[in-house]
Design an enzyme around this catalytic site. Structure first.
Site, PDB file in Angstrom:
ATOM      1  N   CYS A  93       2.504   1.646   4.864  1.00 59.14           N
ATOM      2  CA  CYS A  93       2.527   1.715   3.400  1.00 59.14           C
ATOM      3  C   CYS A  93       3.195   2.970   2.831  1.00 59.14           C
ATOM      4  O   CYS A  93       4.164   2.867   2.081  1.00 59.14           O
ATOM      5  CB  CYS A  93       1.118   1.581   2.848  1.00 59.14           C
ATOM      6  SG  CYS A  93      -0.064   2.768   3.512  1.00 59.14           S
TER       7      CYS A  93
ATOM      8  N   ASP B 229       4.923  -3.675   0.860  1.00 59.67           N
ATOM      9  CA  ASP B 229       5.193  -2.405   1.548  1.00 59.67           C
ATOM     10  C   ASP B 229       5.351  -2.559   3.056  1.00 59.67           C
ATOM     11  O   ASP B 229       5.934  -1.703   3.722  1.00 59.67           O
ATOM     12  CB  ASP B 229       4.120  -1.362   1.221  1.00 59.67           C
ATOM     13  CG  ASP B 229       2.721  -1.767   1.643  1.00 59.67           C
ATOM     14  OD1 ASP B 229       2.534  -2.897   2.135  1.00 59.67           O
ATOM     15  OD2 ASP B 229       1.787  -0.948   1.463  1.00 59.67           O
ATOM     16  N   ASN B 230       4.815  -3.633   3.633  1.00 58.97           N
ATOM     17  CA  ASN B 230       4.972  -3.927   5.062  1.00 58.97           C
ATOM     18  C   ASN B 230       4.476  -5.340   5.290  1.00 58.97           C
ATOM     19  O   ASN B 230       4.065  -6.023   4.353  1.00 58.97           O
ATOM     20  CB  ASN B 230       4.207  -2.929   5.946  1.00 58.97           C
ATOM     21  CG  ASN B 230       2.800  -2.625   5.484  1.00 58.97           C
ATOM     22  OD1 ASN B 230       2.492  -1.506   5.061  1.00 58.97           O
ATOM     23  ND2 ASN B 230       1.925  -3.619   5.539  1.00 58.97           N
TER      24      ASN B 230
ATOM     25  N   ASP C 163       0.576  -4.722  -1.329  1.00 60.24           N
ATOM     26  CA  ASP C 163       0.121  -3.948  -0.174  1.00 60.24           C
ATOM     27  C   ASP C 163      -0.321  -4.903   0.939  1.00 60.24           C
ATOM     28  O   ASP C 163      -1.304  -5.637   0.773  1.00 60.24           O
ATOM     29  CB  ASP C 163      -1.049  -3.059  -0.608  1.00 60.24           C
ATOM     30  CG  ASP C 163      -1.324  -1.938   0.364  1.00 60.24           C
ATOM     31  OD1 ASP C 163      -0.907  -2.049   1.527  1.00 60.24           O
ATOM     32  OD2 ASP C 163      -1.958  -0.952  -0.032  1.00 60.24           O
ATOM     33  N   ASP C 164       0.388  -4.905   2.054  1.00 58.19           N
ATOM     34  CA  ASP C 164       0.067  -5.736   3.225  1.00 58.19           C
ATOM     35  C   ASP C 164       0.281  -7.230   2.972  1.00 58.19           C
ATOM     36  O   ASP C 164      -0.364  -8.069   3.611  1.00 58.19           O
ATOM     37  CB  ASP C 164      -1.379  -5.523   3.685  1.00 58.19           C
ATOM     38  CG  ASP C 164      -1.604  -4.174   4.366  1.00 58.19           C
ATOM     39  OD1 ASP C 164      -0.659  -3.357   4.388  1.00 58.19           O
ATOM     40  OD2 ASP C 164      -2.714  -3.935   4.853  1.00 58.19           O
TER      41      ASP C 164
ATOM     42  N   LYS D 179       2.231  -5.671  10.709  1.00 58.93           N
ATOM     43  CA  LYS D 179       2.186  -4.295  10.197  1.00 58.93           C
ATOM     44  C   LYS D 179       2.050  -3.299  11.350  1.00 58.93           C
ATOM     45  O   LYS D 179       1.328  -3.546  12.304  1.00 58.93           O
ATOM     46  CB  LYS D 179       0.989  -4.159   9.243  1.00 58.93           C
ATOM     47  CG  LYS D 179       0.734  -2.754   8.723  1.00 58.93           C
ATOM     48  CD  LYS D 179      -0.506  -2.746   7.837  1.00 58.93           C
ATOM     49  CE  LYS D 179      -0.867  -1.343   7.361  1.00 58.93           C
ATOM     50  NZ  LYS D 179      -2.086  -1.349   6.519  1.00 58.93           N
TER      51      LYS D 179
ATOM     52  N   HIS E 101      -1.000   7.241  -2.641  1.00 57.46           N
ATOM     53  CA  HIS E 101      -0.952   7.452  -1.197  1.00 57.46           C
ATOM     54  C   HIS E 101       0.323   8.140  -0.735  1.00 57.46           C
ATOM     55  O   HIS E 101       0.909   7.788   0.293  1.00 57.46           O
ATOM     56  CB  HIS E 101      -1.129   6.123  -0.453  1.00 57.46           C
ATOM     57  CG  HIS E 101      -1.749   6.317   0.916  1.00 57.46           C
ATOM     58  ND1 HIS E 101      -1.607   5.411   1.954  1.00 57.46           N
ATOM     59  CD2 HIS E 101      -2.514   7.328   1.407  1.00 57.46           C
ATOM     60  CE1 HIS E 101      -2.258   5.842   3.020  1.00 57.46           C
ATOM     61  NE2 HIS E 101      -2.816   7.008   2.715  1.00 57.46           N
TER      62      HIS E 101
ATOM     63  N   LYS F 194      -1.886   2.195  -6.618  1.00 52.46           N
ATOM     64  CA  LYS F 194      -2.064   2.996  -5.401  1.00 52.46           C
ATOM     65  C   LYS F 194      -0.955   4.036  -5.284  1.00 52.46           C
ATOM     66  O   LYS F 194       0.215   3.703  -5.375  1.00 52.46           O
ATOM     67  CB  LYS F 194      -2.064   2.063  -4.184  1.00 52.46           C
ATOM     68  CG  LYS F 194      -2.038   2.773  -2.838  1.00 52.46           C
ATOM     69  CD  LYS F 194      -2.091   1.771  -1.696  1.00 52.46           C
ATOM     70  CE  LYS F 194      -1.809   2.423  -0.357  1.00 52.46           C
ATOM     71  NZ  LYS F 194      -1.921   1.474   0.773  1.00 52.46           N
TER      72      LYS F 194
ATOM     73  N   ARG G 135       6.691   3.469   0.543  1.00 52.74           N
ATOM     74  CA  ARG G 135       6.635   4.004  -0.823  1.00 52.74           C
ATOM     75  C   ARG G 135       7.603   5.173  -0.984  1.00 52.74           C
ATOM     76  O   ARG G 135       8.250   5.334  -2.020  1.00 52.74           O
ATOM     77  CB  ARG G 135       5.200   4.426  -1.155  1.00 52.74           C
ATOM     78  CG  ARG G 135       4.271   3.240  -1.274  1.00 52.74           C
ATOM     79  CD  ARG G 135       2.785   3.574  -1.082  1.00 52.74           C
ATOM     80  NE  ARG G 135       2.120   2.360  -0.632  1.00 52.74           N
ATOM     81  CZ  ARG G 135       1.628   1.434  -1.454  1.00 52.74           C
ATOM     82  NH1 ARG G 135       1.683   1.622  -2.764  1.00 52.74           N
ATOM     83  NH2 ARG G 135       1.071   0.346  -0.977  1.00 52.74           N
TER      84      ARG G 135
ATOM     85  N   HIS H  38      -4.351  -5.589   0.416  1.00 50.33           N
ATOM     86  CA  HIS H  38      -4.898  -4.760   1.488  1.00 50.33           C
ATOM     87  C   HIS H  38      -6.416  -4.959   1.542  1.00 50.33           C
ATOM     88  O   HIS H  38      -7.052  -5.170   0.522  1.00 50.33           O
ATOM     89  CB  HIS H  38      -4.569  -3.290   1.186  1.00 50.33           C
ATOM     90  CG  HIS H  38      -4.822  -2.331   2.311  1.00 50.33           C
ATOM     91  ND1 HIS H  38      -6.092  -2.050   2.783  1.00 50.33           N
ATOM     92  CD2 HIS H  38      -3.980  -1.553   3.040  1.00 50.33           C
ATOM     93  CE1 HIS H  38      -6.009  -1.148   3.742  1.00 50.33           C
ATOM     94  NE2 HIS H  38      -4.734  -0.842   3.929  1.00 50.33           N
TER      95      HIS H  38
END
Length: 590
Positions: free
Chosen positions: A79, A336-337, A41-42, A400, A139, A137, A83, A230
């Site tokens: 994110c 994810d990004n 994540d990130d 991002k 989300h 996660k 996904r 993240h």
């Protein structure tokens, strides 16, 4: 449709003149491999050692050495949309996740939840002989649905997972996370050394053990979605301390060092230049030594979190290897990004301010100085500055939320023994997150079903990248890919990229009256044009030299946006230091 029990069995008046039948459950093909998705994540493009970083990531480096690294792999800039692409094999608007599940806006592309016509890989696999396991996660569901009364149709177990353990929302305290298990909320374990990353890896290993103890042959799909790295950058103090000296050189020198390392590794061509600093990023030398030290410690917490995550990923890899599962597993690792701009100019002890606007840099720095030794602890939502995010995305532009390379270019590692012609090799074909589930389907022998749970399915948008495993020089099979996020737009076509950065403008009158709305003028956005096949990181804008090509690509963007439910356009999240804006927005003139 399989025959019912009564159709297979012979039914007489008594057991003596009847014959029972026990229908066999659907089984995967013999020897079908497992599939493991690991989603960071990130994580910035250059934040893994094997992608140029000075951060210790031996597990990712091992997977890359035994598999492949992809340098032209793309995701969405945020994110939840990524996904959606990863799990469904469809573009994110088509799946209903145009932005985040926190923003449902009543349009097909912005439902804030996955359409039932875009089944996840878990839903596809469940019906084709796989056990499906998820941790970390989620989300992908509006938070107001996570109640004891449901509705439950968008919880992980109803979207294809036999078991799930993790957090439902976009971020959580790593020391004290909000947790769900299966279809209910649960409490964190009573452990003085608790950390969410280690917990989800424990659960992943336990789920696989439970599965294998129940069936010695049935393959599994395991989805490991780390919340790390993240913000909040929560990690034990020794991990933070380790990286303070490493990053004292600052973000400018870090970018230069990483680019040199990427060139040595063959990830980018020799002579690849660094773009100019992103807007808002000042030279490292502009800051006095005390402020440099404060910002360095925030970056050290991030770097420590990346190493800490890799360490626990190593436990998962070791467990799969010990069980004899690793070499029969398609193992996929990505982010994810790109690295996040959400820390403001100097970083912050409370990144939640991103959603309301940061204080002045001097005030933020004063708070960081006051609590320097508490960075990484549970009472803070600490995050690094935009300068470190820029370095994390080396050698790409922006970050991002943006559709320039720093937002949408992700490191990708794929390990699939037996088919990779050159372990440790590099692949440069253009691919996107929507291509990974088609890849998994092809490798496992599964198919994308026409119906799932009685709902007619939309076709997959992605294309398998398996053709690249054995041939580094295979021509890219993708021809076009649109991007859109919060008004940021881009289109990749046959090695060219058109991209427009969009800044939402606020109406001062509405802000003062408490009725803030985004006033957007998409026609005033400036489109840039890059030939990515020769200008890998978007340095040379050819818009003025190729106006006809650019105009055709912009028109094609509108067509792709309409085809994929990306319209109407809107800008919901403000700029780097701006507030979140909600409302409905028209497409506007073209």
């Amino acid at each position: 449709m399989p025959p019912s029990d009564s159709e297979q069995a012979r039914i007489g008046r008594t057991f003596a003149d009847s014959a029972p039948a026990f229908p066999e459950p659907r089984r995967a093909r013999p020897g079908a491999p497992n599939v493991v998705y690991v989603l960071y994540d990130d994580l910035g493009f250059s934040d893994l050692g094997c992608f140029g970083s000075e951060i210790a990531t031996p597990t990712a480096d091992r997977l890359a050495a035994e598999g492949l690294r992809y340098t032209n792999f793309h995701v969405t800039p945020l994110c939840s949309p990524t996904r959606a692409c990863l799990l469904t094999g469809r573009n994110h608007h088509r799946a209903g996740m145009g932005l985040l599940p926190n923003f449902a806006m009543g349009y097909p592309g912005y439902r804030g939840e996955l359409h039932h016509s875009t089944a996840t890989l878990g839903e596809m696999a469940q019906s084709q002989g796989y056990t499906t396991l998820g941790v970390g996660k989620w989300h992908l569901t509006p938070m107001n649905q996570f109640t004891g009364a449901g509705p439950f149709d968008q919880w992980p177990l109803q979207r294809g997972f036999d078991r799930f353990y993790g957090t439902p929302d976009g971020m959580t305290n790593q020391w004290r996370p909000d947790l769900i298990e299966d279809n209910h909320w649960t409490e964190m374990p009573d452990d003085a050394d608790y950390h969410f990353t280690s917990d989800i890896v424990d659960r992943a290993i336990g789920y696989v053990h439970d599965h294998r103890n129940g069936d010695a042959e049935k393959p599994f799909f395991l989805y490991v979605a780390f919340c790390a790295p993240h913000f909040p950058h929560h990690v034990p103090k020794e991990y933070v301390d380790k990286y303070v000296l490493v990053f004292e050189k600052g973000w400018d020198a870090t970018r230069e060092d990483r680019l040199a390392r990427q060139q040595e590794l063959g990830l980018v061509d020799a002579g690849t230049p660094l773009p100019a600093r992103n807007a808002g990023v000042r030279p490292w030398s502009d800051y006095d030594p005390a402020d440099q030290a404060a910002m360095t410690r925030l970056q050290a917490a991030y770097a420590g979190m990346v190493e800490h995550t890799d360490e626990h990923l190593g436990r998962l890899v070791a467990a799969l290897e010990e069980m004899g599962e690793l070499d029969n597993t398609l193992f996929v690792l990505l982010s994810d990004n790109g690295a996040s701009q959400e820390g403001g100019e100097v970083g912050s002890m409370n990144a939640v301010k991103f959603f309301t606007g940061y204080d002045a840099p001097e005030q933020e720095l004063a708070e960081i100085h006051e609590h320097l030794d508490e960075i990484g602890t549970e009472q803070w939502v600490n995050t690094y500055s935009i300068g470190w995010a820029m370095a994390g995305n080396t050698p790409l532009k922006l970050w991002k939320q943006d559709t320039h390379g720093g937002g949408v270019r992700s490191p990708l590692i794929v390990r699939w023994p037996g088919e990779v012609a050159d372990p440790g090799g590099i692949r440069t074909q253009f691919h996107h997150a929507i291509d990974l589930t088609p890849t998994a389907l092809e490798v496992t022998g599964m198919v994308a079903p026409g119906q799932v749970k009685g709902v007619e399915q939309q076709p997959l948008d992605g294309e398998s990248l398996r053709y690249t495993f054995g041939d580094a020089g295979a021509p890219t099979r993708r021809t076009v890919q649109y991007f859109e996020m919060n008004g940021q737009r881009a289109l990749w076509q046959d090695g060219w990229k058109a991209v427009a950065h969009h800044e939402p403008m606020l109406s001062p009158v509405l802000v003062l009256t408490g009725q803030a709305e985004a006033v957007t003028d998409f026609d005033s956005d400036v489109w840039e044009l890059y030939h990515l096949d020769s200008d890998w990181n978007e340095v040379h804008d050819l818009a003025a030299e190729e106006p006809e090509r650019l105009a055709a690509m912009v028109e094609l963007w509108w067509q792709e946006a309409e085809r994929n439910d990306a319209l109407p356009l809107g800008a919901i999240i403000g700029g780097m230091n701006g507030p979140i804006i909600t409302g409905r927005y028209d497409q506007g003139p073209r």
